[in-house]
Write a protein that holds these residues in place. Structure first.
Motif, short mmCIF file in Angstrom:
data_model
loop_
_atom_site.label_atom_id
_atom_site.label_comp_id
_atom_site.label_asym_id
_atom_site.label_seq_id
_atom_site.Cartn_x
_atom_site.Cartn_y
_atom_site.Cartn_z
N GLU A 59 0.92 -1.09 -0.02
CA GLU A 59 -0.07 0.04 -0.24
C GLU A 59 0.86 1.16 0.03
N GLY A 60 0.30 2.26 -0.58
CA GLY A 60 1.29 3.38 -1.03
C GLY A 60 2.18 3.46 -2.09
N THR A 61 2.36 2.41 -2.72
CA THR A 61 3.31 2.48 -4.06
C THR A 61 2.73 3.43 -5.04
N LEU A 62 3.59 4.37 -5.50
CA LEU A 62 3.20 5.27 -6.14
C LEU A 62 3.96 5.02 -7.70
N VAL A 63 3.13 5.15 -8.86
CA VAL A 63 3.66 4.98 -10.07
C VAL A 63 3.44 6.50 -10.77
N THR A 64 4.58 7.21 -11.42
CA THR A 64 4.17 8.23 -12.11
C THR A 64 5.14 8.40 -13.28
N THR A 65 4.80 9.16 -14.05
CA THR A 65 5.35 9.49 -15.45
C THR A 65 5.46 10.92 -16.00
N ASP A 66 6.25 11.29 -16.99
CA ASP A 66 6.14 12.48 -17.74
C ASP A 66 5.24 12.45 -18.79
N ASP A 67 5.03 10.84 -19.16
CA ASP A 67 4.35 10.94 -20.53
C ASP A 67 3.54 9.54 -20.47
N GLN A 68 2.10 9.75 -20.73
CA GLN A 68 1.41 8.48 -20.83
C GLN A 68 0.93 8.44 -22.33
N THR A 69 1.15 7.25 -22.95
CA THR A 69 0.60 7.16 -24.34
C THR A 69 -0.60 6.67 -24.53
N ALA A 70 -1.26 6.15 -23.47
CA ALA A 70 -2.53 5.60 -23.33
C ALA A 70 -3.36 5.87 -22.04
N GLY A 71 -3.12 7.27 -21.62
CA GLY A 71 -3.97 7.49 -20.42
C GLY A 71 -5.30 7.15 -20.61
N ARG A 72 -6.09 6.56 -19.38
CA ARG A 72 -7.35 6.40 -19.34
C ARG A 72 -8.09 7.51 -18.72
N GLY A 73 -9.20 7.81 -18.91
CA GLY A 73 -10.17 8.63 -18.15
C GLY A 73 -11.36 7.79 -17.62
N ARG A 74 -12.40 8.66 -17.14
CA ARG A 74 -13.56 7.83 -16.65
C ARG A 74 -14.43 7.57 -17.68
N VAL A 75 -15.19 6.50 -17.78
CA VAL A 75 -16.18 5.87 -18.52
C VAL A 75 -15.54 5.50 -19.93
N GLY A 76 -14.28 5.06 -19.84
CA GLY A 76 -13.85 4.66 -21.18
C GLY A 76 -13.16 5.55 -21.91
N ARG A 77 -13.08 6.85 -21.65
CA ARG A 77 -12.50 7.92 -22.28
C ARG A 77 -10.96 8.13 -22.21
N PRO A 78 -10.38 8.41 -23.66
CA PRO A 78 -8.77 8.71 -23.13
C PRO A 78 -8.69 9.90 -22.44
N TRP A 79 -7.49 10.06 -21.72
CA TRP A 79 -6.96 11.06 -21.12
C TRP A 79 -5.78 11.75 -21.69
N LYS A 80 -5.97 13.14 -22.19
CA LYS A 80 -4.79 13.65 -23.16
C LYS A 80 -4.10 14.66 -22.08
N ALA A 81 -3.07 14.82 -21.84
CA ALA A 81 -2.16 15.72 -21.14
C ALA A 81 -0.73 16.22 -21.67
N LEU A 82 -0.28 17.02 -21.15
CA LEU A 82 0.90 17.80 -21.81
C LEU A 82 2.02 17.15 -21.50
N PRO A 83 2.78 16.24 -22.10
CA PRO A 83 4.10 15.65 -21.74
C PRO A 83 5.08 16.28 -21.18
N GLY A 84 5.64 16.15 -19.83
CA GLY A 84 6.55 16.92 -19.17
C GLY A 84 6.00 18.10 -18.42
N GLN A 85 4.72 18.36 -18.53
CA GLN A 85 4.12 19.57 -17.82
C GLN A 85 3.05 19.08 -16.94
N MET A 86 2.67 17.79 -16.95
CA MET A 86 1.52 17.59 -16.14
C MET A 86 1.90 16.63 -14.94
N LEU A 87 1.07 16.21 -14.15
CA LEU A 87 1.34 14.99 -13.01
C LEU A 87 0.31 13.96 -13.49
#
Ligand code: BTN
Length: 270
Positions: A59-87
């Motif tokens: 418990e507490g394990t954290l996975v983080t990145t600077d760029d997600q290529t297939a980020g997932r949002g709610r209800v099956g939507r894709p999650w788009k964000a700015l590489p290197g600028q987001m969390l």
């Protein structure tokens, strides 16, 4: 591009790469954020964290990145964000309290951390989008299975969505809203610190007082209470006034015919 692509003699950290050493040092002794697993790029931190949880990650394990290529949002939507600028981060949790309190605690921790670091005053769009003004700065995806909750948080920190008018109409970065860049490392630390505190309170068995505190603080930030809303629940939709929330965090909507509906899922627009 990763560290191996950098010319000889160049610093090993890219300008827009999270300072993982700094983060790790600032998270020492905390339960959430240890261990910290970082990838320069990864399909989805939530998917990776779920795989780790299946293998018994603590418990507490954290996975983080600077760029997600297939980020997932709610209800099956894709999650788009700015590489290197987001969390983009996912935590492995094993809550012993009802999951709706995790929904509230996560949104609250994000909103309070943003306020602490930027002085902006974020609101929460039911159930757990974090907004600045009318636009979304953070989305939260909680996936629960076999007693494990993967809490995924995507936060628009720096940069701008001006290049994407469709997204810019709905989303904003903290840099755009605050007028200056924001340290992703400081924000992540503050977010984890607040979440750890709320989560610890909720994990204390039968802590009704903690549940009430979390619900009241979450409710106080809800941006739509008293307003006319449309709730989309594919394939349908309904419209009315968002009157309140129940003890379980469901939205109470007064329809135009005077009846009151209890909404436990859906997309709400004002
Ligand atoms: C939403 O639809 O509002 C939820 C978005 C959640 C995005 C985050 S980014 C980190 C984590 N990994 C994912 O694939 N999704 C969540």
């Amino acid at each position: 591009m990763d560290e191996h692509d950098l010319p000889a003699g160049m610093p090993t950290r890219l300008p827009h790469q999270l300072d993982v050493d700094l983060l790790q040092a600032s998270l020492a002794g905390m339960r959430l954020g240890n261990p910290l697993i970082y990838f320069p790029t990864i399909p989805s931190t939530n998917s990776h964290a779920a795989g780790l949880a299946r293998e018994g990650a603590i418990e507490g394990t954290l996975v983080t990145t600077d760029d997600q290529t297939a980020g997932r949002g709610r209800v099956g939507r894709p999650w788009k964000a700015l590489p290197g600028q987001m969390l983009a981060l996912s935590l492995v949790l094993r809550p012993t309290f009802p999951p709706h309190y995790l929904v509230m605690a996560a949104a609250l921790a994000v909103a309070e951390a943003i306020e602490q670091v930027t002085n902006l005053r974020p609101g929460i769009k039911w159930p757990n989008d974090v907004l600045v003004g009318e636009r979304k700065v953070c989305g939260i995806l909680i996936e629960v299975s076999d007693g494990v909750a993967i809490l995924g948080i995507g936060l628009n920190v720096n940069g701008s969505f001006a290049h994407d008018p469709d997204l810019a109409a709905r989303a904003i970065t903290l840099e755009q809203a605050a007028g200056h860049q924001v340290s992703r490392e400081s924000l992540l630390r503050e977010l984890l610190r607040r979440l750890e505190s709320l989560y610890g309170l909720l994990q204390a068995a039968g802590n009704e007082e903690a549940q009430n505190t979390v619900r009241n603080r979450w409710r106080a930030r809800l941006s739509m209470l008293g307003q006319r809303v449309t709730v989309r629940q594919d394939p349908g939709a309904l419209a009315g006034v968002a009157e309140d929330v129940t003890a379980e965090g469901a939205l109470l909507v007064r329809l135009d015919d005077g009846t009151r509906r209890t909404i436990s899922w859906g997309d709400v627009e004002s």
